[in-house]
Enzyme design. Structure first.
Site, short mmCIF file in Angstrom:
data_model
loop_
_atom_site.label_atom_id
_atom_site.label_comp_id
_atom_site.label_asym_id
_atom_site.label_seq_id
_atom_site.Cartn_x
_atom_site.Cartn_y
_atom_site.Cartn_z
N ASP A 178 0.85 -1.19 0.00
CA ASP A 178 0.00 0.00 0.00
C ASP A 178 0.89 1.24 0.00
OD1 ASP A 178 -2.21 1.55 0.00
OD2 ASP A 178 -3.04 0.80 1.87
N ASP A 204 -8.37 -6.51 1.59
CA ASP A 204 -7.32 -6.61 2.60
C ASP A 204 -7.81 -5.96 3.88
OD1 ASP A 204 -5.64 -3.82 3.21
OD2 ASP A 204 -6.75 -3.80 1.32
#
Length: 360
Positions: free
Chosen positions: A77, A262
């Site tokens: 990320d 996620d």
């Protein structure tokens, strides 16, 4: 919905849930444990990793795959949400401007730009690189949301330019280069979400993600906004519901057409004593709510429970240990408990994804 997503370290079956190994580890378990319960990919976070263990250390240890012993796909990320959270909680921590973000953590100053985020993620060996975005709260004003969309699109363009430059520099062909994912912002405005998606599509990316916290102030899933983003992205592209991990919400998003998820929720719940249990066989019949329940392992009613956490679970924990034993481990605070509990909840999520995929 696409059935697979091809990445340098392997092919993902979709839909897929990625446990968050935010700081380079899925807490309490190792790479072999993740293999055992069928995890296909993990997600880590550049914001935390650049602080600890640090980029030079990660590179010295061979990149994230070698450092962690994880040979399958790995997403990173961008750190946009973490930067936003840090500064929103206390504006004295830093500033966000058109160039990027400047902030302080534990006495260290960081200048974080779209280019820097891409450089770090690619140096870590990520399979999926996520563009830096300007995150907002869903309740922020229209002016704030419009400014976020403008900045997110501008940053995404800079991210792609840097990604293309590094890909050429490293001489990575199509089969071996990571995928680049852009994040759709716009808060609670369907029009701004559509505008952001359209402008990102014009730039062109390998996939797209739903940006911003996916829940409202009462903790309810922002179904209208999630649906608006999924509808705005052509079906040919994989779309990631970033931060969605509640089983009911994952199921709802799969029905909308989302393919990637996620969250830290299943592993955090496990460590804190909240285990997941199917109320129906996930391999038989549609998963209509309520298809699962929580098992609070600390409850005294489980002291002599000589049965597995879930009758429908095929994880090694349910195969070899009783709920009563897990209760005992939790009560004495033994380090074995978080490992076993995490394995169970992660296997639940893998079974859930298999079940949802088979009914698409």
């Amino acid at each position: 919905m696409r059935e697979t997503f091809d990445l340098p370290h392997g092919r993902l079956r979709l839909p897929a849930f990625l446990p968050d190994g935010t700081q380079g580890v899925v807490r309490a378990v190792d790479a072999q444990d993740l293999h055992t319960v069928g995890v296909q990919a993990v997600q880590m976070n550049v914001f935390h990793l650049m602080q600890r263990p640090g980029s030079s250390t990660i590179q010295a240890l061979g990149g994230l795959h070698r450092m962690t012993g994880w040979e399958r796909p790995l997403f990173t990320d961008s750190g946009g949400f973490q930067v936003y959270s840090l500064i929103r909680q206390n504006p004295k921590n830093g500033t966000i401007g058109d160039k990027g973000a400047s902030f302080r953590v534990e006495g260290h100053k960081y200048n974080f730009t779209p280019e820097k985020s891409i450089q770090l993620q690619m140096s870590y060996g990520s399979d999926v690189v996520i563009c830096l975005d300007d995150c907002t709260h869903v309740d922020d004003s229209d002016d704030v949301q419009a400014a976020s969309v403008r900045r997110t699109v501008a940053w995404a363009r800079r991210c792609k330019d840097e990604f293309v430059r590094l890909t050429a520099e490293k001489k990575l062909d199509e089969a071996y280069r990571p995928k680049l994912v852009a994040v759709v912002q716009g808060g609670g405005s369907a029009a701004l979400r559509r505008q952001c998606a359209d402008q990102l599509l014009e730039i062109g990316f390998d996939g797209y993600g739903y940006g911003g916290w996916p829940l409202d102030a009462e903790g309810n899933l922002l179904t209208d906004m999630l649906a608006a983003v999924r509808d705005a992205i052509p079906a040919a592209f994989t779309v990631h519901a970033l931060g969605v991990g509640h089983p009911d919400y994952v199921a709802a998003c799969v029905r909308m057409g989302y393919e990637l998820f996620d969250s830290t929720m299943p592993t955090r719940d496990a460590r804190h004593g909240r285990l997941y249990s199917f109320t129906v066989d996930p391999k038989a019949g549609p998963l209509n709510s309520p298809f699962f329940r929580y098992v609070y392992v600390k409850d005294d009613k489980h002291i002599k429970a000589n049965r597995p956490v879930s009758a429908f679970c095929d994880c090694p924990v349910c195969a070899h240990y009783s709920l009563g034993y897990l209760h005992h481990l939790f009560k004495i605070n033994d380090s074995l408990y978080p490992r076993l509990a995490t394995l169970h909840n992660l296997r639940f999520m893998m079974q859930l994804m298999d079940s949802l995929g088979s009914r698409d």
